[in-house]
Write a protein that holds these residues in place. Structure first.
Motif, PDB file in Angstrom:
ATOM      1  N   ILE A 103      26.842  58.117  44.021  1.00 22.17           N
ATOM      2  CA  ILE A 103      25.934  56.983  44.245  1.00 22.17           C
ATOM      3  C   ILE A 103      26.798  55.827  44.736  1.00 22.17           C
ATOM      4  CG2 ILE A 103      24.279  55.359  43.212  1.00 22.17           C
ATOM      5  CD1 ILE A 103      23.117  58.071  42.969  1.00 22.17           C
ATOM      6  N   SER A 104      26.526  55.373  45.956  1.00 22.45           N
ATOM      7  CA  SER A 104      27.338  54.316  46.547  1.00 22.45           C
ATOM      8  C   SER A 104      26.482  53.080  46.811  1.00 22.45           C
ATOM      9  CB  SER A 104      27.946  54.834  47.865  1.00 22.45           C
ATOM     10  OG  SER A 104      28.757  53.853  48.440  1.00 22.45           O
ATOM     11  N   GLY A 105      27.051  51.917  46.567  1.00 24.10           N
ATOM     12  CA  GLY A 105      26.344  50.669  46.826  1.00 24.10           C
ATOM     13  C   GLY A 105      27.158  49.497  46.334  1.00 24.10           C
ATOM     14  N   VAL A 106      26.881  48.334  46.871  1.00 20.14           N
ATOM     15  CA  VAL A 106      27.537  47.124  46.380  1.00 20.14           C
ATOM     16  C   VAL A 106      27.059  46.906  44.948  1.00 20.14           C
ATOM     17  CG1 VAL A 106      27.776  44.619  46.748  1.00 20.14           C
ATOM     18  CG2 VAL A 106      27.643  46.166  48.717  1.00 20.14           C
ATOM     19  N   GLU A 107      27.945  46.399  44.088  1.00 18.64           N
ATOM     20  CA  GLU A 107      27.601  46.212  42.668  1.00 18.64           C
ATOM     21  C   GLU A 107      26.320  45.385  42.515  1.00 18.64           C
ATOM     22  OE1 GLU A 107      29.890  45.582  38.488  1.00 18.64           O
ATOM     23  OE2 GLU A 107      30.821  44.731  40.260  1.00 18.64           O
ATOM     24  N   GLY A 108      25.463  45.814  41.576  1.00 15.24           N
ATOM     25  CA  GLY A 108      24.239  45.061  41.298  1.00 15.24           C
ATOM     26  C   GLY A 108      23.067  45.441  42.187  1.00 15.24           C
ATOM     27  N   ASN A 109      23.124  46.644  42.788  1.00 14.64           N
ATOM     28  CA  ASN A 109      22.038  47.071  43.667  1.00 14.64           C
ATOM     29  C   ASN A 109      21.190  48.189  43.067  1.00 14.64           C
ATOM     30  OD1 ASN A 109      21.842  45.998  46.758  1.00 14.64           O
ATOM     31  ND2 ASN A 109      23.837  45.576  45.860  1.00 14.64           N
ATOM     32  N   GLY A 110      21.187  48.282  41.736  1.00 17.38           N
ATOM     33  CA  GLY A 110      20.308  49.257  41.066  1.00 17.38           C
ATOM     34  C   GLY A 110      21.034  50.389  40.375  1.00 17.38           C
ATOM     35  N   GLN A 111      22.373  50.448  40.552  1.00 18.95           N
ATOM     36  CA  GLN A 111      23.121  51.553  39.937  1.00 18.95           C
ATOM     37  C   GLN A 111      23.029  51.517  38.413  1.00 18.95           C
ATOM     38  OE1 GLN A 111      24.296  49.309  42.221  1.00 18.95           O
ATOM     39  NE2 GLN A 111      26.071  50.105  43.308  1.00 18.95           N
ATOM     40  N   SER A 112      23.207  50.334  37.818  1.00 14.54           N
ATOM     41  CA  SER A 112      23.182  50.226  36.349  1.00 14.54           C
ATOM     42  C   SER A 112      21.813  50.611  35.801  1.00 14.54           C
ATOM     43  CB  SER A 112      23.519  48.804  35.904  1.00 14.54           C
ATOM     44  OG  SER A 112      24.827  48.482  36.300  1.00 14.54           O
ATOM     45  N   GLU A 113      20.755  50.150  36.475  1.00 10.19           N
ATOM     46  CA  GLU A 113      19.383  50.466  36.023  1.00 10.19           C
ATOM     47  C   GLU A 113      19.135  51.977  36.093  1.00 10.19           C
ATOM     48  OE1 GLU A 113      19.539  46.241  37.008  1.00 10.19           O
ATOM     49  OE2 GLU A 113      20.153  47.989  38.131  1.00 10.19           O
ATOM     50  N   LEU A 114      19.643  52.616  37.149  1.00  8.14           N
ATOM     51  CA  LEU A 114      19.475  54.062  37.300  1.00  8.14           C
ATOM     52  C   LEU A 114      20.172  54.799  36.157  1.00  8.14           C
ATOM     53  CD1 LEU A 114      18.776  56.690  38.867  1.00  8.14           C
ATOM     54  CD2 LEU A 114      20.905  56.365  40.152  1.00  8.14           C
ATOM     55  N   VAL A 115      21.429  54.465  35.906  1.00  7.09           N
ATOM     56  CA  VAL A 115      22.209  55.145  34.873  1.00  7.09           C
ATOM     57  C   VAL A 115      21.588  54.924  33.492  1.00  7.09           C
ATOM     58  CG1 VAL A 115      24.445  55.174  33.674  1.00  7.09           C
ATOM     59  CG2 VAL A 115      24.366  55.138  36.183  1.00  7.09           C
ATOM     60  N   GLU A 116      21.170  53.683  33.211  1.00  3.68           N
ATOM     61  CA  GLU A 116      20.584  53.382  31.898  1.00  3.68           C
ATOM     62  C   GLU A 116      19.242  54.088  31.703  1.00  3.68           C
ATOM     63  OE1 GLU A 116      20.620  49.133  31.291  1.00  3.68           O
ATOM     64  OE2 GLU A 116      22.796  49.037  31.528  1.00  3.68           O
ATOM     65  N   VAL A 289      23.063  56.517  49.028  1.00  6.57           N
ATOM     66  CA  VAL A 289      23.416  55.104  49.186  1.00  6.57           C
ATOM     67  C   VAL A 289      22.242  54.231  48.763  1.00  6.57           C
ATOM     68  CG1 VAL A 289      24.282  53.341  50.767  1.00  6.57           C
ATOM     69  CG2 VAL A 289      24.927  55.730  51.117  1.00  6.57           C
ATOM     70  N   VAL A 290      22.532  53.246  47.888  1.00  7.41           N
ATOM     71  CA  VAL A 290      21.478  52.339  47.429  1.00  7.41           C
ATOM     72  C   VAL A 290      21.735  50.915  47.922  1.00  7.41           C
ATOM     73  CG1 VAL A 290      20.779  53.609  45.358  1.00  7.41           C
ATOM     74  CG2 VAL A 290      22.679  52.017  45.200  1.00  7.41           C
ATOM     75  N   ASN A 291      20.639  50.226  48.214  1.00  5.73           N
ATOM     76  CA  ASN A 291      20.706  48.816  48.588  1.00  5.73           C
ATOM     77  C   ASN A 291      19.472  48.137  48.035  1.00  5.73           C
ATOM     78  OD1 ASN A 291      19.563  46.712  50.811  1.00  5.73           O
ATOM     79  ND2 ASN A 291      21.788  46.539  50.654  1.00  5.73           N
ATOM     80  N   ASN A 292      19.702  47.058  47.262  1.00  9.69           N
ATOM     81  CA  ASN A 292      18.591  46.296  46.696  1.00  9.69           C
ATOM     82  C   ASN A 292      17.617  47.183  45.907  1.00  9.69           C
ATOM     83  OD1 ASN A 292      17.259  43.883  46.198  1.00  9.69           O
ATOM     84  ND2 ASN A 292      15.940  44.079  47.986  1.00  9.69           N
ATOM     85  N   GLY A 293      18.179  48.157  45.181  1.00 11.66           N
ATOM     86  CA  GLY A 293      17.357  49.014  44.327  1.00 11.66           C
ATOM     87  C   GLY A 293      16.644  50.147  45.033  1.00 11.66           C
ATOM     88  N   GLU A 294      16.850  50.273  46.350  1.00 18.38           N
ATOM     89  CA  GLU A 294      16.164  51.328  47.110  1.00 18.38           C
ATOM     90  C   GLU A 294      17.166  52.342  47.646  1.00 18.38           C
ATOM     91  OE1 GLU A 294      13.762  49.563  50.164  1.00 18.38           O
ATOM     92  OE2 GLU A 294      12.735  48.240  48.756  1.00 18.38           O
ATOM     93  N   LEU A 295      16.704  53.587  47.735  1.00 15.55           N
ATOM     94  CA  LEU A 295      17.538  54.635  48.327  1.00 15.55           C
ATOM     95  C   LEU A 295      17.498  54.485  49.847  1.00 15.55           C
ATOM     96  CD1 LEU A 295      19.210  57.262  47.837  1.00 15.55           C
ATOM     97  CD2 LEU A 295      17.085  58.519  48.151  1.00 15.55           C
ATOM     98  N   ILE A 296      18.650  54.210  50.443  1.00 13.84           N
ATOM     99  CA  ILE A 296      18.722  54.029  51.899  1.00 13.84           C
ATOM    100  C   ILE A 296      18.815  55.377  52.600  1.00 13.84           C
ATOM    101  CG2 ILE A 296      20.137  53.042  53.783  1.00 13.84           C
ATOM    102  CD1 ILE A 296      18.536  50.950  52.166  1.00 13.84           C
ATOM    103  N   GLY A 297      19.500  56.309  51.960  1.00 15.96           N
ATOM    104  CA  GLY A 297      19.622  57.646  52.548  1.00 15.96           C
ATOM    105  C   GLY A 297      20.609  58.496  51.777  1.00 15.96           C
ATOM    106  N   VAL A 298      20.583  59.804  52.040  1.00 13.18           N
ATOM    107  CA  VAL A 298      21.526  60.752  51.436  1.00 13.18           C
ATOM    108  C   VAL A 298      22.262  61.458  52.565  1.00 13.18           C
ATOM    109  CG1 VAL A 298      21.812  62.739  49.892  1.00 13.18           C
ATOM    110  CG2 VAL A 298      19.978  61.090  49.457  1.00 13.18           C
ATOM    111  N   VAL A 299      23.602  61.425  52.510  1.00 15.55           N
ATOM    112  CA  VAL A 299      24.402  62.048  53.578  1.00 15.55           C
ATOM    113  C   VAL A 299      25.402  63.017  52.958  1.00 15.55           C
ATOM    114  CG1 VAL A 299      24.208  60.158  55.255  1.00 15.55           C
ATOM    115  CG2 VAL A 299      26.000  60.052  53.532  1.00 15.55           C
ATOM    116  N   ASN A 300      25.811  64.017  53.743  1.00 11.46           N
ATOM    117  CA  ASN A 300      26.874  64.921  53.302  1.00 11.46           C
ATOM    118  C   ASN A 300      28.210  64.218  53.485  1.00 11.46           C
ATOM    119  OD1 ASN A 300      25.175  67.066  52.630  1.00 11.46           O
ATOM    120  ND2 ASN A 300      25.153  67.816  54.737  1.00 11.46           N
ATOM    121  N   ALA A 301      29.056  64.254  52.464  1.00 12.43           N
ATOM    122  CA  ALA A 301      30.338  63.541  52.522  1.00 12.43           C
ATOM    123  C   ALA A 301      31.203  64.027  53.684  1.00 12.43           C
ATOM    124  CB  ALA A 301      31.086  63.713  51.204  1.00 12.43           C
ATOM    125  N   SER A 302      31.095  65.320  54.003  1.00 12.53           N
ATOM    126  CA  SER A 302      31.928  65.884  55.081  1.00 12.53           C
ATOM    127  C   SER A 302      31.454  65.456  56.471  1.00 12.53           C
ATOM    128  CB  SER A 302      31.932  67.418  54.991  1.00 12.53           C
ATOM    129  OG  SER A 302      30.599  67.906  55.062  1.00 12.53           O
TER     130      SER A 302
END
Length: 321
Positions: A103-116, A289-302
């Motif tokens: 899960i990638s995103g600038v801090e405070g974009n919904g990651q903590s809420e998701l994990v909790e 990738v998350v931005n402002n609490g929304e899923l922007i997209g899912v990509v393969n790392a490779s």
């Protein structure tokens, strides 16, 4: 400040930071002076070798993931943040056995809420969390632990350890009520000691008095290694790792990354939440990738790079740039 004639000492684990701002770098290992180098003429790899005492690989060695059945399904999840507004909006994602989803995103974009929400520490406004085919949206924290969800928390002091307990007691915080650690309400100290020492040895947790050291007497990095050891030793179906390498040196980072990949290769599902973009790209198989609490997209790392993920973190969907 340097231009004003000030002298600055910066203490950091991060080699990129040293390369960016320092003129000279002095390396200390296990309390001993190792050497001083001119930063401009010394590579990150050379400094890493001085820090750890051996060569360190910055690239995570892993084979291609072979994901199987679904372990976690998040459907249209909405979660409020501390300000009582939606911190996570209509979020959907799946994690399967044998893969690491970052899960990638600038801090405070919904990651903590998701994990909790996933770990039961925050209630869900709407949407569902399905774990191994069962709806656990309203289950207690204890039940989620018992059915196989492990959590390496973002804040090791607030959520990971009881600082005035010994490391032995901290290693069984989630399992002290189970055999062999207790029976008929009686604690079995020797079994707890044996189990804790196994974790401490395996994960190279350095403390003055081993398992009987108080958690607060350990350095932050060794506290972190203890938590990671405890969670991996619980043999979970899903490991949620939030900032697992925060405050660790390059050698420990390399080791933790290997252990996360080992979890994946043994058929476990891993959800990795990190603010370090190179960690997400290096360790993950898929990146959400998350931005402002929304899923922007899912990509393969490779199939992606730092630039594309960075743009997505800024809210630009794939194909729009």
């Amino acid at each position: 400040l340097v231009k004003e004639g000030k002298s600055i000492i910066i203490i950091t684990h991060k080699l990129k930071e040293i390369k960016a701002v320092a003129d000279k770098c002095t390396v200390i290992r296990r309390g001993k002076y190792i050497g001083t180098v001119d930063v401009k003429n010394t590579s990150e790899a050379d400094m890493a070798t001085m820090m750890v005492g051996r060569e360190v690989s910055f690239k995570v060695e892993k084979t291609e993931a072979k994901p199987t059945e679904e372990v976690l399904r998040i459907e249209n999840l909405c979660v409020k943040n501390n300000k009582k507004v939606l911190g996570l909006k209509d979020f959907s994602l799946t994690v399967r056995k044998g893969e690491i989803v970052g899960i990638s995103g600038v801090e405070g974009n919904g990651q903590s809420e998701l994990v909790e929400a996933l770990t039961g520490m925050r209630s869900v406004e709407s949407g569902t969390i399905i774990f191994n085919g069962k709806d656990i949206t309203k289950d207690s924290i204890r039940k989620r632990i018992d059915i196989g969800i492990a959590h390496i928390p973002e804040d090791r002091h607030k959520r990971g350890l009881i600082l005035d307990y010994t490391m032995e007691d901290n290693m069984v915080l989630k399992t002290y009520k189970n055999e062999p650690f207790s029976k008929n309400g009686l604690i079995n100290r020797s079994k707890i000691k044996e189990y804790a020492n196994k974790i401490i040895e395996t994960f190279d947790v350095r403390s003055g008095e081993g398992g009987s050291s108080l958690a607060r007497t350990l350095s932050g990095g060794n506290q972190q290694k203890g938590i990671i050891g405890r969670e991996i030793f619980s043999n979970p179906d899903l490991l949620i790792a939030v900032q697992p390498t925060r405050g660790l040196d390059v050698g420990s980072i390399e080791y933790i990354h290997k252990r996360l990949v080992e979890q994946r290769d043994s058929g476990k599902a891993v959800l990795l939440v990190s603010l370090e973009l190179d960690e997400i790209l290096n360790v993950s198989d898929r990146i959400a990738v998350v931005n402002n609490g929304e899923l922007i997209g899912v990509v393969n790392a490779s199939e992606t790079n730092e630039n594309e993920v960075g743009l997505m973190m800024a809210g630009i969907k794939r194909g729009e740039n």
